[in-house]
Design a protein around this motif. Structure first.
Motif, PDB file in Angstrom:
ATOM      1  N   VAL A 297      70.267  62.280  78.442  1.00 37.77           N
ATOM      2  CA  VAL A 297      70.500  62.692  77.029  1.00 37.77           C
ATOM      3  C   VAL A 297      69.397  62.231  76.101  1.00 37.77           C
ATOM      4  O   VAL A 297      69.087  60.835  76.197  1.00 37.77           O
ATOM      5  N   SER A 298      68.597  62.903  75.515  1.00 37.73           N
ATOM      6  CA  SER A 298      67.552  62.550  74.844  1.00 37.73           C
ATOM      7  C   SER A 298      67.902  62.792  73.276  1.00 37.73           C
ATOM      8  O   SER A 298      68.692  63.732  72.955  1.00 37.73           O
ATOM      9  N   TYR A 299      67.590  61.562  72.204  1.00 37.30           N
ATOM     10  CA  TYR A 299      67.963  61.560  70.926  1.00 37.30           C
ATOM     11  C   TYR A 299      66.727  61.415  70.357  1.00 37.30           C
ATOM     12  O   TYR A 299      65.675  61.099  70.277  1.00 37.30           O
ATOM     13  N   ALA A 300      66.808  62.055  68.853  1.00 34.68           N
ATOM     14  CA  ALA A 300      66.209  62.084  67.776  1.00 34.68           C
ATOM     15  C   ALA A 300      66.894  61.273  66.587  1.00 34.68           C
ATOM     16  O   ALA A 300      67.784  61.978  66.148  1.00 34.68           O
ATOM     17  N   ASP A 301      66.329  60.209  66.171  1.00 38.65           N
ATOM     18  CA  ASP A 301      67.301  59.633  64.882  1.00 38.65           C
ATOM     19  C   ASP A 301      68.673  59.557  65.323  1.00 38.65           C
ATOM     20  O   ASP A 301      69.635  59.588  64.301  1.00 38.65           O
ATOM     21  N   GLY A 302      69.035  59.162  66.521  1.00 37.42           N
ATOM     22  CA  GLY A 302      70.379  58.711  66.830  1.00 37.42           C
ATOM     23  C   GLY A 302      71.158  60.086  67.090  1.00 37.42           C
ATOM     24  O   GLY A 302      72.261  59.965  67.688  1.00 37.42           O
ATOM     25  N   THR A 303      70.566  61.339  66.801  1.00 36.80           N
ATOM     26  CA  THR A 303      71.468  62.642  67.151  1.00 36.80           C
ATOM     27  C   THR A 303      70.777  63.038  68.560  1.00 36.80           C
ATOM     28  O   THR A 303      69.843  63.126  68.910  1.00 36.80           O
ATOM     29  N   PRO A 304      72.072  63.339  69.508  1.00 31.31           N
ATOM     30  CA  PRO A 304      71.484  64.035  70.688  1.00 31.31           C
ATOM     31  C   PRO A 304      71.102  65.515  70.623  1.00 31.31           C
ATOM     32  O   PRO A 304      71.391  66.313  69.789  1.00 31.31           O
ATOM     33  N   ILE A 305      69.850  65.454  71.280  1.00 34.81           N
ATOM     34  CA  ILE A 305      69.216  66.959  71.187  1.00 34.81           C
ATOM     35  C   ILE A 305      69.221  67.568  72.573  1.00 34.81           C
ATOM     36  O   ILE A 305      69.334  68.590  72.525  1.00 34.81           O
ATOM     37  N   ILE A 306      68.886  66.848  73.857  1.00 30.74           N
ATOM     38  CA  ILE A 306      68.921  67.333  74.832  1.00 30.74           C
ATOM     39  C   ILE A 306      69.779  66.644  76.097  1.00 30.74           C
ATOM     40  O   ILE A 306      69.786  65.591  76.029  1.00 30.74           O
ATOM     41  N   ALA A 307      70.503  67.433  76.621  1.00 31.00           N
ATOM     42  CA  ALA A 307      71.214  66.792  77.938  1.00 31.00           C
ATOM     43  C   ALA A 307      70.555  67.712  79.051  1.00 31.00           C
ATOM     44  O   ALA A 307      70.551  68.956  79.221  1.00 31.00           O
ATOM     45  N   GLY A 308      70.025  66.710  80.210  1.00 36.37           N
ATOM     46  CA  GLY A 308      69.379  67.195  81.011  1.00 36.37           C
ATOM     47  C   GLY A 308      69.539  66.501  82.418  1.00 36.37           C
ATOM     48  O   GLY A 308      70.139  65.385  82.437  1.00 36.37           O
ATOM     49  N   THR A 309      69.045  67.173  83.362  1.00 29.27           N
ATOM     50  CA  THR A 309      68.927  66.848  84.949  1.00 29.27           C
ATOM     51  C   THR A 309      67.795  67.032  85.638  1.00 29.27           C
ATOM     52  O   THR A 309      67.115  67.889  85.423  1.00 29.27           O
ATOM     53  N   ARG A 310      67.130  65.578  86.266  1.00 32.23           N
ATOM     54  CA  ARG A 310      65.949  66.017  87.037  1.00 32.23           C
ATOM     55  C   ARG A 310      66.231  65.537  88.322  1.00 32.23           C
ATOM     56  O   ARG A 310      67.015  64.657  88.724  1.00 32.23           O
ATOM     57  N   TRP A 311      65.376  66.157  89.437  1.00 35.77           N
ATOM     58  CA  TRP A 311      65.505  65.771  90.692  1.00 35.77           C
ATOM     59  C   TRP A 311      64.178  65.567  91.170  1.00 35.77           C
ATOM     60  O   TRP A 311      63.049  65.823  90.841  1.00 35.77           O
ATOM     61  N   PHE A 312      63.948  64.358  92.082  1.00 37.59           N
ATOM     62  CA  PHE A 312      63.064  63.637  92.471  1.00 37.59           C
ATOM     63  C   PHE A 312      63.402  63.559  94.059  1.00 37.59           C
ATOM     64  O   PHE A 312      64.408  63.112  94.406  1.00 37.59           O
ATOM     65  N   GLU A 313      62.086  63.731  94.939  1.00 32.71           N
ATOM     66  CA  GLU A 313      62.066  63.462  96.435  1.00 32.71           C
ATOM     67  C   GLU A 313      62.338  61.854  96.412  1.00 32.71           C
ATOM     68  O   GLU A 313      61.503  60.997  96.063  1.00 32.71           O
ATOM     69  N   VAL A 314      63.355  61.453  97.608  1.00 36.94           N
ATOM     70  CA  VAL A 314      63.572  60.016  97.542  1.00 36.94           C
ATOM     71  C   VAL A 314      62.363  59.620  98.374  1.00 36.94           C
ATOM     72  O   VAL A 314      61.854  58.259  97.984  1.00 36.94           O
ATOM     73  N   SER A 315      61.513  60.363  99.025  1.00 38.14           N
ATOM     74  CA  SER A 315      60.640  59.792 100.055  1.00 38.14           C
ATOM     75  C   SER A 315      59.467  59.401  99.007  1.00 38.14           C
ATOM     76  O   SER A 315      58.463  58.598  99.367  1.00 38.14           O
ATOM     77  N   ARG A 316      59.408  60.331  97.803  1.00 39.25           N
ATOM     78  CA  ARG A 316      58.020  59.861  97.059  1.00 39.25           C
ATOM     79  C   ARG A 316      58.528  58.998  96.224  1.00 39.25           C
ATOM     80  O   ARG A 316      57.534  58.267  95.655  1.00 39.25           O
ATOM     81  N   PHE A 317      59.566  58.562  95.648  1.00 40.18           N
ATOM     82  CA  PHE A 317      59.928  57.651  94.820  1.00 40.18           C
ATOM     83  C   PHE A 317      61.204  56.671  95.327  1.00 40.18           C
ATOM     84  O   PHE A 317      62.334  56.860  94.722  1.00 40.18           O
ATOM     85  N   PRO A 318      60.920  55.889  96.340  1.00 40.95           N
ATOM     86  CA  PRO A 318      61.737  55.266  96.895  1.00 40.95           C
ATOM     87  C   PRO A 318      62.733  54.125  96.204  1.00 40.95           C
ATOM     88  O   PRO A 318      63.949  54.004  96.344  1.00 40.95           O
ATOM     89  N   ASN A 319      62.177  53.503  95.114  1.00 42.62           N
ATOM     90  CA  ASN A 319      62.563  52.739  94.242  1.00 42.62           C
ATOM     91  C   ASN A 319      63.132  53.106  92.741  1.00 42.62           C
ATOM     92  O   ASN A 319      63.200  52.365  91.837  1.00 42.62           O
ATOM     93  N   LEU A 320      63.246  54.532  92.732  1.00 42.01           N
ATOM     94  CA  LEU A 320      63.620  55.196  91.487  1.00 42.01           C
ATOM     95  C   LEU A 320      64.690  54.667  90.715  1.00 42.01           C
ATOM     96  O   LEU A 320      64.623  54.259  89.426  1.00 42.01           O
ATOM     97  N   PRO A 321      65.758  54.486  91.519  1.00 41.87           N
ATOM     98  CA  PRO A 321      67.068  53.632  90.585  1.00 41.87           C
ATOM     99  C   PRO A 321      66.615  52.166  89.700  1.00 41.87           C
ATOM    100  O   PRO A 321      66.802  52.126  88.841  1.00 41.87           O
ATOM    101  N   SER A 322      65.836  51.442  90.515  1.00 39.62           N
ATOM    102  CA  SER A 322      65.734  50.068  90.006  1.00 39.62           C
ATOM    103  C   SER A 322      64.313  50.139  88.926  1.00 39.62           C
ATOM    104  O   SER A 322      64.350  49.521  88.022  1.00 39.62           O
ATOM    105  N   ASP A 323      63.362  51.306  89.282  1.00 41.91           N
ATOM    106  CA  ASP A 323      62.471  51.511  88.366  1.00 41.91           C
ATOM    107  C   ASP A 323      62.950  52.078  86.897  1.00 41.91           C
ATOM    108  O   ASP A 323      62.589  51.624  85.947  1.00 41.91           O
ATOM    109  N   LEU A 324      64.099  52.846  87.001  1.00 40.64           N
ATOM    110  CA  LEU A 324      64.515  53.407  85.784  1.00 40.64           C
ATOM    111  C   LEU A 324      65.138  52.269  84.978  1.00 40.64           C
ATOM    112  O   LEU A 324      65.164  52.203  83.919  1.00 40.64           O
TER     113      LEU A 324
END
Length: 250
Positions: free
Chosen positions: A143-170
């Motif tokens: 969820v993306s916010y501007a001054d505390g107000t939610p503006i966008i609810a989103g979902t993104r997809w990434f290949e695990v092979s390209r971003f193997p440590n994505l959860p810990s990176d996030l």
């Protein structure tokens, strides 16, 4: 004394299964979110709106109360009801970065990536990412916010092979842009954005703090690297009364 803006509202055609006050709230939200309506402008009185919509004042009052709870309107005792916030303007171009694109329009802009799970590529994600169905992906919900107000609810997809440590990176950065740079994809750009209108689901209504069935804009996007290969895809739902989308050709 501030004069109320003039609108030519017409009676709303009743829709089966949708309460009249919700329909009126949709109309008000849509009309008042137009670019030329500014923050602080006064809206017509309950009596005037009830006359225009040909409903009783109680119905209009409930519609207005909903928009006040959402933060779209505000009520000043003894003065009337006013537009609380002017919609933000979000340019869509080759470099679509939420924080950068809203710079100067809001004091605090940030995103909360609240869940990351590993999934298998289905027909939709495999086609857009140009990969084989069944490929392991990370699905990031935010969820993306501007001054505390939610503006966008989103979902993104990434290949695990390209971003193997994505959860810990996030967990460490909470920034897609920084993670792209870490893995050598800092030059990624937006290749395509498809924009359609939709009605807000119960799930996204809870995330965006708006009423279920409210109008939202759905954006489906493809980001690519220098070679033109897809590196990340996304689907986002924008609260239509809180942000306008503008397409840039540069």
């Amino acid at each position: 004394m501030t004069n109320a803006m003039k609108f030519d509202f017409s009676p709303v055609e009743r829709r089966a299964g949708v309460a009249m006050w919700k329909q009126i709230a949709e109309v008000l939200r849509s009309e008042l979110s137009r670019a030329e309506v500014s923050e602080g402008e006064k809206i017509p009185t309950e009596q005037e709106l009830a006359h225009s919509f040909e409903v009783n004042r109680h119905t209009v009052r409930r519609s207005i109360s909903t928009l006040i709870e959402e933060g779209f309107l505000r009520s000043d005792q003894g003065r009337g009801t006013f537009v609380a916030k002017a919609p933000l303007v979000y340019p869509i171009g080759p470099r679509t970065r939420f924080s950068e694109n809203l710079s100067g329009q809001a004091q605090e802009v940030y995103g909360d990536i609240f869940r990351t799970t590993e999934v298998i590529a289905d027909a939709y994600t495999s086609e857009l990412l140009e990969i084989e169905p069944g490929t392991a992906l990370f699905k990031c919900e935010s969820v993306s916010y501007a001054d505390g107000t939610p503006i966008i609810a989103g979902t993104r997809w990434f290949e695990v092979s390209r971003f193997p440590n994505l959860p810990s990176d996030l967990n460490e950065t909470n920034s897609i842009t920084k993670i792209m740079e870490k893995y050598g994809f800092g030059d990624y750009r937006r290749q395509e954005t498809r924009i359609t209108a939709a009605l807000c689901s119960a799930h996204n209504a809870e995330l965006l703090k708006i009423s279920e069935g409210s109008p939202v804009l759905m954006m489906e996007s493809i980001n690519v690297i220098a070679s033109g290969a897809p590196i990340q895809i996304g689907r986002a739902y924008v609260a239509a009364d809180r942000m306008h989308l503008t397409v840039r050709n540069d």
